[in-house]
Scaffold this motif. Sequence first.
Motif, PDB file in Angstrom:
ATOM      1  N   THR A   1       1.773   3.759  11.891  1.00  0.00           N
ATOM      2  CA  THR A   1       0.378   3.381  12.122  1.00  0.00           C
ATOM      3  C   THR A   1      -0.425   3.596  10.848  1.00  0.00           C
ATOM      4  O   THR A   1       0.055   4.204   9.885  1.00  0.00           O
ATOM      5  N   VAL A   2      -1.646   3.091  10.832  1.00  0.00           N
ATOM      6  CA  VAL A   2      -2.536   3.233   9.679  1.00  0.00           C
ATOM      7  C   VAL A   2      -3.934   3.610  10.150  1.00  0.00           C
ATOM      8  O   VAL A   2      -4.351   3.242  11.244  1.00  0.00           O
ATOM      9  N   TYR A   3      -4.623   4.370   9.305  1.00  0.00           N
ATOM     10  CA  TYR A   3      -5.991   4.790   9.579  1.00  0.00           C
ATOM     11  C   TYR A   3      -6.824   4.611   8.322  1.00  0.00           C
ATOM     12  O   TYR A   3      -6.290   4.592   7.215  1.00  0.00           O
ATOM     13  N   ALA A   4      -8.120   4.573   8.483  1.00  0.00           N
ATOM     14  CA  ALA A   4      -9.017   4.695   7.339  1.00  0.00           C
ATOM     15  C   ALA A   4      -9.050   6.175   6.984  1.00  0.00           C
ATOM     16  O   ALA A   4      -9.109   7.026   7.868  1.00  0.00           O
ATOM     17  N   MET A   5      -8.956   6.484   5.724  1.00  0.00           N
ATOM     18  CA  MET A   5      -8.982   7.888   5.306  1.00  0.00           C
ATOM     19  C   MET A   5     -10.339   8.487   5.648  1.00  0.00           C
ATOM     20  O   MET A   5     -11.366   7.822   5.511  1.00  0.00           O
ATOM     21  N   PRO A   6     -10.346   9.725   6.086  1.00  0.00           N
ATOM     22  CA  PRO A   6     -11.639  10.342   6.383  1.00  0.00           C
ATOM     23  C   PRO A   6     -12.448  10.512   5.100  1.00  0.00           C
ATOM     24  O   PRO A   6     -11.901  10.839   4.050  1.00  0.00           O
ATOM     25  N   SER A   7     -13.726  10.261   5.210  1.00  0.00           N
ATOM     26  CA  SER A   7     -14.611  10.383   4.059  1.00  0.00           C
ATOM     27  C   SER A   7     -14.940  11.840   3.801  1.00  0.00           C
ATOM     28  O   SER A   7     -15.072  12.632   4.734  1.00  0.00           O
TER      29      SER A   7
ATOM     30  N   LEU B   1       0.834  -1.204   0.000  1.00  0.00           N
ATOM     31  CA  LEU B   1       0.000   0.000   0.000  1.00  0.00           C
ATOM     32  C   LEU B   1       0.868   1.253   0.000  1.00  0.00           C
ATOM     33  O   LEU B   1       0.550   2.246  -0.656  1.00  0.00           O
ATOM     34  N   MET B   2       1.959   1.197   0.734  1.00  0.00           N
ATOM     35  CA  MET B   2       2.852   2.338   0.838  1.00  0.00           C
ATOM     36  C   MET B   2       3.498   2.659  -0.510  1.00  0.00           C
ATOM     37  O   MET B   2       3.719   3.824  -0.839  1.00  0.00           O
ATOM     38  N   GLN B   3       3.775   1.638  -1.306  1.00  0.00           N
ATOM     39  CA  GLN B   3       4.399   1.847  -2.618  1.00  0.00           C
ATOM     40  C   GLN B   3       3.479   2.634  -3.551  1.00  0.00           C
ATOM     41  O   GLN B   3       3.934   3.337  -4.438  1.00  0.00           O
ATOM     42  N   GLN B   4       2.168   2.533  -3.340  1.00  0.00           N
ATOM     43  CA  GLN B   4       1.196   3.208  -4.201  1.00  0.00           C
ATOM     44  C   GLN B   4       0.629   4.473  -3.563  1.00  0.00           C
ATOM     45  O   GLN B   4      -0.213   5.139  -4.150  1.00  0.00           O
ATOM     46  N   ALA B   5       1.078   4.804  -2.369  1.00  0.00           N
ATOM     47  CA  ALA B   5       0.520   5.939  -1.632  1.00  0.00           C
ATOM     48  C   ALA B   5       1.116   7.255  -2.099  1.00  0.00           C
ATOM     49  O   ALA B   5       2.244   7.304  -2.591  1.00  0.00           O
ATOM     50  N   ALA B   6       0.342   8.319  -1.918  1.00  0.00           N
ATOM     51  CA  ALA B   6       0.785   9.669  -2.298  1.00  0.00           C
ATOM     52  C   ALA B   6       1.080  10.477  -1.039  1.00  0.00           C
ATOM     53  O   ALA B   6       0.329  10.423  -0.061  1.00  0.00           O
ATOM     54  N   TYR B   7       2.137  11.234  -1.091  1.00  0.00           N
ATOM     55  CA  TYR B   7       2.547  12.068   0.041  1.00  0.00           C
ATOM     56  C   TYR B   7       1.548  13.194   0.252  1.00  0.00           C
ATOM     57  O   TYR B   7       1.157  13.888  -0.688  1.00  0.00           O
ATOM     58  N   GLN B   8       1.122  13.401   1.508  1.00  0.00           N
ATOM     59  CA  GLN B   8       0.132  14.438   1.819  1.00  0.00           C
ATOM     60  C   GLN B   8       0.691  15.564   2.682  1.00  0.00           C
ATOM     61  O   GLN B   8       0.101  16.625   2.749  1.00  0.00           O
ATOM     62  N   GLY B   9       1.762  15.314   3.376  1.00  0.00           N
ATOM     63  CA  GLY B   9       2.335  16.348   4.231  1.00  0.00           C
ATOM     64  C   GLY B   9       2.932  15.733   5.478  1.00  0.00           C
ATOM     65  O   GLY B   9       3.179  14.537   5.551  1.00  0.00           O
TER      66      GLY B   9
ATOM     67  N   LYS C   1       5.562  11.683   8.451  1.00  0.00           N
ATOM     68  CA  LYS C   1       5.003  11.972   7.133  1.00  0.00           C
ATOM     69  C   LYS C   1       3.682  11.220   6.962  1.00  0.00           C
ATOM     70  O   LYS C   1       3.530  10.096   7.430  1.00  0.00           O
ATOM     71  N   VAL C   2       2.759  11.881   6.266  1.00  0.00           N
ATOM     72  CA  VAL C   2       1.432  11.306   6.033  1.00  0.00           C
ATOM     73  C   VAL C   2       1.324  10.936   4.553  1.00  0.00           C
ATOM     74  O   VAL C   2       1.581  11.757   3.677  1.00  0.00           O
ATOM     75  N   PHE C   3       0.944   9.687   4.294  1.00  0.00           N
ATOM     76  CA  PHE C   3       0.741   9.191   2.936  1.00  0.00           C
ATOM     77  C   PHE C   3      -0.674   8.625   2.836  1.00  0.00           C
ATOM     78  O   PHE C   3      -1.160   7.983   3.769  1.00  0.00           O
ATOM     79  N   ASP C   4      -1.310   8.873   1.691  1.00  0.00           N
ATOM     80  CA  ASP C   4      -2.657   8.343   1.455  1.00  0.00           C
ATOM     81  C   ASP C   4      -2.640   7.408   0.260  1.00  0.00           C
ATOM     82  O   ASP C   4      -2.124   7.749  -0.805  1.00  0.00           O
ATOM     83  N   ASN C   5      -3.222   6.228   0.450  1.00  0.00           N
ATOM     84  CA  ASN C   5      -3.481   5.323  -0.658  1.00  0.00           C
ATOM     85  C   ASN C   5      -4.951   5.518  -1.002  1.00  0.00           C
ATOM     86  O   ASN C   5      -5.835   4.967  -0.344  1.00  0.00           O
ATOM     87  N   VAL C   6      -5.200   6.330  -2.017  1.00  0.00           N
ATOM     88  CA  VAL C   6      -6.563   6.750  -2.331  1.00  0.00           C
ATOM     89  C   VAL C   6      -7.410   5.584  -2.816  1.00  0.00           C
ATOM     90  O   VAL C   6      -8.591   5.488  -2.484  1.00  0.00           O
ATOM     91  N   SER C   7      -6.827   4.674  -3.596  1.00  0.00           N
ATOM     92  CA  SER C   7      -7.621   3.572  -4.138  1.00  0.00           C
ATOM     93  C   SER C   7      -8.157   2.660  -3.033  1.00  0.00           C
ATOM     94  O   SER C   7      -9.256   2.130  -3.148  1.00  0.00           O
ATOM     95  N   LYS C   8      -7.411   2.489  -1.954  1.00  0.00           N
ATOM     96  CA  LYS C   8      -7.855   1.643  -0.841  1.00  0.00           C
ATOM     97  C   LYS C   8      -8.417   2.455   0.326  1.00  0.00           C
ATOM     98  O   LYS C   8      -8.862   1.887   1.314  1.00  0.00           O
TER      99      LYS C   8
END
Length: 169
Positions: A70-76, A32-40, A50-57
């Motif tokens: 750690t990991v979280y569900a992205m806020p909707s 998931l990290m390999q496909q994640a985008a840097y957010q800040g 650093k915060v990374f988001d995997n938008v597809s998942k």
Amino acid sequence: MKQYKVRDHAVERAIERFGWKRTGADNRLIQLMQQAAYQGETNSRAGQAKVFDNVSKRIRLIVKDNEIVTVYAMPSVLDTVPKEILDAIRKKAATLSRKYTKELRQVVRQLAITNVAIAEKELAKLRVNNPKTKAFIDAKLTELTDMRDKLTARQSELTEQLAELAKHQ
């Protein structure tokens, strides 16, 4: 490809929050990290991370020093929209759905009538021998097939619009 380590805390959170099995959870997080985008960056008890988001998942990963912390569900996005606006959108979608369904039934009915008329004209064409009458029937058949094509196109449009609205209800 950047190499990441995974803390036990991240694996525990993935199991807890996403219902994953322990076996392979660390590899899944690395993937998931390999496909994640840097957010800040964010400040935490442990310092800057650093915060990374995997938008597809729809998963947010927190990384510090090439280690997934750690990991979280992205806020909707819908969580930020007031309930009144969501209700208004659902109500409008239901209204449009009823409108499109009603129009679709009318189009299907007109299409059936047009198909019957085409069949009747084809039958009438077989019964006559006069070339002028056949030419007249051919002109009517061309008119009816054009109408059928337009109705079929409109039926497809309405079906697509209903499918799009179904996503919002």
